[in-house]
Design a protein around this motif. Sequence first.
Motif, mmCIF file in Angstrom:
data_model
loop_
_atom_site.group_PDB
_atom_site.id
_atom_site.type_symbol
_atom_site.label_atom_id
_atom_site.label_comp_id
_atom_site.label_asym_id
_atom_site.label_seq_id
_atom_site.Cartn_x
_atom_site.Cartn_y
_atom_site.Cartn_z
ATOM 1 N N ASP A 59 -6.849 -19.492 3.253
ATOM 2 C CA ASP A 59 -7.082 -18.668 2.064
ATOM 3 C C ASP A 59 -7.795 -17.371 2.427
ATOM 4 O O ASP A 59 -7.476 -16.306 1.895
ATOM 5 N N ILE A 60 -8.757 -17.455 3.323
ATOM 6 C CA ILE A 60 -9.473 -16.247 3.763
ATOM 7 C C ILE A 60 -8.503 -15.297 4.461
ATOM 8 O O ILE A 60 -8.532 -14.079 4.233
ATOM 9 N N HIS A 61 -7.622 -15.846 5.293
ATOM 10 C CA HIS A 61 -6.642 -15.016 6.007
ATOM 11 C C HIS A 61 -5.720 -14.303 5.017
ATOM 12 O O HIS A 61 -5.455 -13.101 5.164
ATOM 13 N N GLU A 62 -5.239 -15.021 4.005
ATOM 14 C CA GLU A 62 -4.374 -14.401 2.995
ATOM 15 C C GLU A 62 -5.120 -13.305 2.234
ATOM 16 O O GLU A 62 -4.562 -12.241 1.950
ATOM 17 N N GLU A 63 -6.371 -13.553 1.906
ATOM 18 C CA GLU A 63 -7.168 -12.560 1.177
ATOM 19 C C GLU A 63 -7.382 -11.307 2.020
ATOM 20 O O GLU A 63 -7.269 -10.184 1.530
ATOM 21 N N VAL A 64 -7.670 -11.505 3.298
ATOM 22 C CA VAL A 64 -7.873 -10.356 4.191
ATOM 23 C C VAL A 64 -6.576 -9.563 4.333
ATOM 24 O O VAL A 64 -6.594 -8.318 4.305
ATOM 25 N N ASP A 65 -5.454 -10.256 4.453
ATOM 26 C CA ASP A 65 -4.168 -9.560 4.548
ATOM 27 C C ASP A 65 -3.878 -8.747 3.295
ATOM 28 O O ASP A 65 -3.430 -7.595 3.377
ATOM 29 N N SER A 66 -4.137 -9.325 2.124
ATOM 30 C CA SER A 66 -3.881 -8.580 0.886
ATOM 31 C C SER A 66 -4.804 -7.367 0.775
ATOM 32 O O SER A 66 -4.368 -6.290 0.356
ATOM 33 N N HIS A 67 -6.056 -7.513 1.188
ATOM 34 C CA HIS A 67 -6.971 -6.366 1.148
ATOM 35 C C HIS A 67 -6.543 -5.292 2.144
ATOM 36 O O HIS A 67 -6.657 -4.093 1.850
ATOM 37 N N ASN A 68 -6.048 -5.702 3.303
ATOM 38 C CA ASN A 68 -5.565 -4.718 4.271
ATOM 39 C C ASN A 68 -4.370 -3.951 3.722
ATOM 40 O O ASN A 68 -4.267 -2.735 3.915
ATOM 41 N N ARG A 69 -3.453 -4.650 3.028
ATOM 42 C CA ARG A 69 -2.314 -3.958 2.427
ATOM 43 C C ARG A 69 -2.773 -2.969 1.359
ATOM 44 O O ARG A 69 -2.276 -1.841 1.281
ATOM 45 N N ILE A 70 -3.738 -3.378 0.547
ATOM 46 C CA ILE A 70 -4.260 -2.487 -0.499
ATOM 47 C C ILE A 70 -4.914 -1.264 0.130
ATOM 48 O O ILE A 70 -4.701 -0.127 -0.316
ATOM 49 N N LEU A 71 -5.703 -1.472 1.183
ATOM 50 C CA LEU A 71 -6.367 -0.343 1.840
ATOM 51 C C LEU A 71 -5.359 0.585 2.513
ATOM 52 O O LEU A 71 -5.535 1.814 2.502
ATOM 53 N N ASP A 72 -4.295 0.024 3.084
ATOM 54 C CA ASP A 72 -3.257 0.865 3.679
ATOM 55 C C ASP A 72 -2.579 1.732 2.622
ATOM 56 O O ASP A 72 -2.356 2.930 2.835
#
Length: 123
Positions: A59-72
Motif C-alpha cells: 500500500d505504501i508503494h502504491e501511494e508513493v507511486d501515485s504521489h510521484n505521478r501527481i508531482l510529475d
Amino acid sequence: MNLRRDYRSNRSALLDGIEEGGIRASSSYTSHEIDEHDNDRAIEGLQDRVNILKRLTGDIHEEVDSHNRILDRMGNDMDSSRGVLSGTMDRFKMVFETKSSRRMATLIASFLALFLLIYYLTK
C-alpha cells in the motif's frame, strides 16, 4: 504478548504435575508435543504479521507511486506555465521597447486618471 501468556500457562500446566517423587500422569501430551504446538502457533502468528507488513508495504508503494505521478504532472504543468509566462513577458518587453516614452507616459497617465475617476464614482 498473548503468546507469552499462553506459553506461561502451558508451562505452568506442565510444572503443576511435578511432585517431589516424579511426574504425575495428568497430561497425555509430552513436553515435546506441547513445544511443537507452541512453535506452530508462534509460526502462524509470525506469518500473519509478515502478511500484514507485506500488504502495508504494498500500500505504501502504491501511494508513493501515485504521489510521484501527481508531482510529475505538476512539474510538467509548471514548465508549460513558465513557457507561457515567459512568452507574455517577451511580448510586454517588445511593446514597451517599441513605444516612445512620451506615448507611454500619456498611456499610463490616462489609465491612472480613469482608475481614479472610477474609484471616486463608486465611493
